[in-house]
Design an enzyme around this catalytic site. Structure first.
Site, PDB file in Angstrom:
ATOM      1  N   ARG A   1      -4.020   5.085   6.122  1.00 39.97           N
ATOM      2  CA  ARG A   1      -4.383   4.696   4.767  1.00 39.97           C
ATOM      3  C   ARG A   1      -5.470   5.602   4.232  1.00 39.97           C
ATOM      4  O   ARG A   1      -5.980   6.478   4.917  1.00 39.97           O
ATOM      5  CB  ARG A   1      -4.850   3.240   4.776  1.00 39.97           C
ATOM      6  CG  ARG A   1      -3.735   2.219   4.962  1.00 39.97           C
ATOM      7  CD  ARG A   1      -3.234   1.757   3.609  1.00 39.97           C
ATOM      8  NE  ARG A   1      -4.375   1.280   2.832  1.00 39.97           N
ATOM      9  CZ  ARG A   1      -4.896   0.058   2.934  1.00 39.97           C
ATOM     10  NH1 ARG A   1      -4.385  -0.803   3.774  1.00 39.97           N
ATOM     11  NH2 ARG A   1      -5.930  -0.295   2.190  1.00 39.97           N
TER      12      ARG A   1
ATOM     13  N   TYR B   1       0.964  -3.086  11.795  1.00 42.94           N
ATOM     14  CA  TYR B   1       1.894  -4.216  11.758  1.00 42.94           C
ATOM     15  C   TYR B   1       2.295  -4.513  13.191  1.00 42.94           C
ATOM     16  O   TYR B   1       2.752  -3.612  13.909  1.00 42.94           O
ATOM     17  CB  TYR B   1       3.155  -3.881  10.962  1.00 42.94           C
ATOM     18  CG  TYR B   1       2.955  -3.774   9.472  1.00 42.94           C
ATOM     19  CD1 TYR B   1       3.072  -4.897   8.657  1.00 42.94           C
ATOM     20  CD2 TYR B   1       2.691  -2.548   8.869  1.00 42.94           C
ATOM     21  CE1 TYR B   1       2.912  -4.806   7.284  1.00 42.94           C
ATOM     22  CE2 TYR B   1       2.539  -2.447   7.497  1.00 42.94           C
ATOM     23  CZ  TYR B   1       2.652  -3.576   6.707  1.00 42.94           C
ATOM     24  OH  TYR B   1       2.497  -3.479   5.351  1.00 42.94           O
TER      25      TYR B   1
ATOM     26  N   ASP C   1       0.787  -1.244   0.000  1.00 46.83           N
ATOM     27  CA  ASP C   1       0.000   0.000   0.000  1.00 46.83           C
ATOM     28  C   ASP C   1       0.815   1.288   0.000  1.00 46.83           C
ATOM     29  O   ASP C   1       0.246   2.368  -0.075  1.00 46.83           O
ATOM     30  CB  ASP C   1      -0.942   0.029   1.215  1.00 46.83           C
ATOM     31  CG  ASP C   1      -0.190   0.023   2.542  1.00 46.83           C
ATOM     32  OD1 ASP C   1       1.042  -0.104   2.535  1.00 46.83           O
ATOM     33  OD2 ASP C   1      -0.854   0.138   3.591  1.00 46.83           O
TER      34      ASP C   1
ATOM     35  N   PRO D   1       8.084  -5.740   4.860  1.00 46.13           N
ATOM     36  CA  PRO D   1       7.357  -4.576   4.357  1.00 46.13           C
ATOM     37  C   PRO D   1       7.460  -3.353   5.259  1.00 46.13           C
ATOM     38  O   PRO D   1       6.786  -2.351   5.019  1.00 46.13           O
ATOM     39  CB  PRO D   1       5.913  -5.080   4.289  1.00 46.13           C
ATOM     40  CG  PRO D   1       5.821  -6.068   5.390  1.00 46.13           C
ATOM     41  CD  PRO D   1       7.178  -6.721   5.485  1.00 46.13           C
TER      42      PRO D   1
END
Length: 594
Positions: free
Chosen positions: A235, A243, A47, A322
């Site tokens: 987001r 996470y 993302d 990530p």
């Protein structure tokens, strides 16, 4: 079986494959792209889009939509354990650490499916759709040396199975790209080994719409607590991604020692996040949108191509955590690098040896990325870099140019020649062209030099010249134009009948807007009224000026700057040495045949 031919077959329609397919389709290269998924990704996955990737998307005309649909991250926050219990904020800093030349000094976040949709919509008008659900079942590369050396031959045979209608097809391709993920079928079929190890870190990820009193919910947040570690990423809309590092006992099968997703759940991941975030509250509004868990693998492929006919890109050739948001960015940059090289070879403009620079440039970057990732991922467990007292935020600041992508530098090669670096001291050969505002000589409109460098498969020839109203400078400009128009000039030798299709010549002068017209410059430097720029302020003195100084170019002597089709500086040379530019292009391009 049905049989077909195509110049480039792309296996895998994730970000890496779509970047390449879209670029080739717009360049009118026959290309097919297949994918095993029956439809688009509805949520989750990668993302984050960093500053350099935004510049790349801007060069394809895709950045505006992405920015409009995404969340922008301008600030990062770092938390440590509090002596009072729970966590406390240590500091905040820019999401892209200074000094930065980024045109877009922030990160954008948008779920992978929405990012892929932007490519889908850009491919459709040029007639390219994804063939799915389709998988490869066999691949064969010819051993005929003559065939392998002929870029117009079809030495790769791939058998495809169309899952929706249960039939097969044979595709003969000039080149094949495997952009089919970390478990790449192409990589395994070609017996390309991955080098590296799996880490000991297990992470869970959840996407939620949060109900919280946590003050940095709309900033990137790196949290180290006595309960564990977490990374929070805002987001699009009001969504938040968390996470969370998981304990082995929570997710490993005690008998096999392997990751067992059935032993975890999104609720368990969220509960761990809540413990890490205390004393702040974090509850989901409605259902958890998406979740997953994984063990970090830090690996790079031993090679990126087989005989420069079958290539791999993206997660197929490098895997890493990530946490620094590198996966999708690195993947798209891989194929942005490859697409123009395939185009030049397929058009007969460049020798096939140009394709070897793909692995040379992108594999070194991947090795550097994994070395960085090993330290970065370890920080989330210990809070310290092993063997030093460097903390999380210090490493974040120190590596900002690397993680944002704007500091990536390709090593010297046939397409990166830095012998005359001093001519433009700040335009580092091998790095991407710096953004800066200039004004059009024709109408004084301000514009960023990046907007003169679209990803249209042309080399940009930037002629930085002095003040044409000064006779000594005017004489140099006349000499430059004569050299560019000479039969031995690269414009003539490698122009392939229409030099404007291969090279875009842009003149940048130190003259003042009140003293010159765009028509004052020689014709070879002004193919269009928009191609002459001035290093001067706009009509309201709000932008422009200082470009020669910013680039480290002498305002009187000038320089020639060659920008590759992927936006990286390939060469700088003195303004009166077109012979150096001729030699540069002769090292990898093919001359016009009579």
């Amino acid at each position: 079986m049905e049989e077909s031919k195509v110049d480039v077959l792309i296996i895998g329609a994730g970000p890496a494959g779509l970047m390449c397919a879209n670029a080739l389709a717009h360049a009118k290269i026959p290309v097919r792209i297949i994918d095993k998924r029956p439809g688009d990704i509805p949520a989750g996955q990668a993302d984050g889009i960093h500053a350099r990737t935004l510049e790349i998307l801007q060069s394809y005309g895709l950045a505006r939509r992405l920015i409009e649909e995404s969340a922008e991250i301008h600030r990062a926050a770092f938390y440590i354990p509090s002596p009072k219990g729970g966590i406390e904020r240590l500091r905040r800093m820019p999401a892209i650490t200074a000094p930065s030349t980024a045109r877009f000094p922030f990160t954008c976040t948008l779920h992978q499916g929405a990012i892929e949709a932007i490519f889908h919509d850009d491919m459709r008008p040029v007639g390219l759709e994804i063939d799915r659900p389709t998988i490869p079942t066999a691949i064969e590369l010819s051993e005929d040396e003559a065939e392998l050396k002929d870029p117009q031959a079809y030495p790769v045979k791939v058998v495809l199975q169309h899952l929706d209608r249960n039939d097969t097809e044979v595709v003969r391709a000039k080149f094949v790209l495997g952009s089919d993920g970390a478990h790449s079928w192409v990589r395994k079929a070609m017996d390309i080994k991955m080098e590296g190890d799996m880490s000991d870190f297990i992470w869970g990820v959840v996407d939620i719409n949060p109900d919280t009193d946590y003050p940095d919910v709309r900033n990137l947040a790196v949290i180290h607590s006595t309960e564990g570690s977490a990374l929070l990423i805002p987001r699009e809309g009001d969504l938040l991604r968390l996470y969370v590092q998981l304990a082995d006992a929570d997710v490993l099968d005690p008998e096999t020692g392997r990751l067992d997703k059935t032993r975890a759940s999104p609720q368990k991941v969220l509960e761990m996040a809540k413990r890490i975030l205390r004393p702040y509250r974090m509850d989901p509004i409605g259902d958890i949108r998406w979740w997953t868990m994984y063990v970090v693998g830090q690996r790079v492929a031993e090679k990126y191509s087989v005989r420069d006919r079958i290539f791999i890109a993206g997660d197929a050739c490098h895997t890493h955590s990530p946490k620094a948001g590198q996966g999708m960015n690195a993947s798209m940059s891989d194929t942005h690098n490859l697409a123009w090289k395939l185009t030049y070879v397929l058009r007969g403009w460049a020798d096939v040896s140009l394709l070897s620079t793909y692995e040379f440039e992108r594999r070194k970057f991947a090795v550097d990325l994994i070395n960085f990732d090993r330290q970065w991922a370890a920080l989330f467990s210990s809070g310290k870099v092993k063997g030093s007292d460097e903390t999380l935020h210090e490493m974040f600041r120190r590596n900002g140019q690397f993680t944002s992508g704007i500091g990536i530098r390709y090593a010297p090669s046939s397409i990166v020649q830095n012998a005359y670096q001093a001519c433009a001291a700040n335009l580092i050969v091998g790095e991407r062209m710096l953004p800066h505002d200039f004004i059009c000589a024709s109408n004084a409109r301000p514009l960023n030099i990046h907007d003169m460098l679209p990803s249209d498969m042309r080399f940009k020839v930037l002629a930085f010249v002095g003040d044409i109203k000064v006779e000594t400078a005017a004489a140099r400009i006349r000499q430059l134009s004569e050299q560019l128009e000479a039969p031995e000039s690269f414009l003539q030798r490698f122009g392939h009948g229409d030099s404007s299709a291969v090279f875009d010549v842009i003149c940048v002068s130190s003259s003042s807007k009140k003293d010159v017209d765009w028509t004052d410059f020689p014709k070879v430097l002004r193919s269009h009224w928009s191609k002459v720029l001035l290093d001067d302020l706009d009509m309201h003195a709000r932008s422009g000026g200082g470009g020669f100084a910013a680039f480290g170019i002498d305002r009187e002597l000038g320089a020639i700057v060659i920008v590759r089709p992927d936006g990286h500086v390939g060469l700088v040379a003195p303004c009166d040495r077109v012979d150096i530019v001729n030699e540069y292009f002769a090292s990898f391009m093919l001359p016009v045949t009579p």
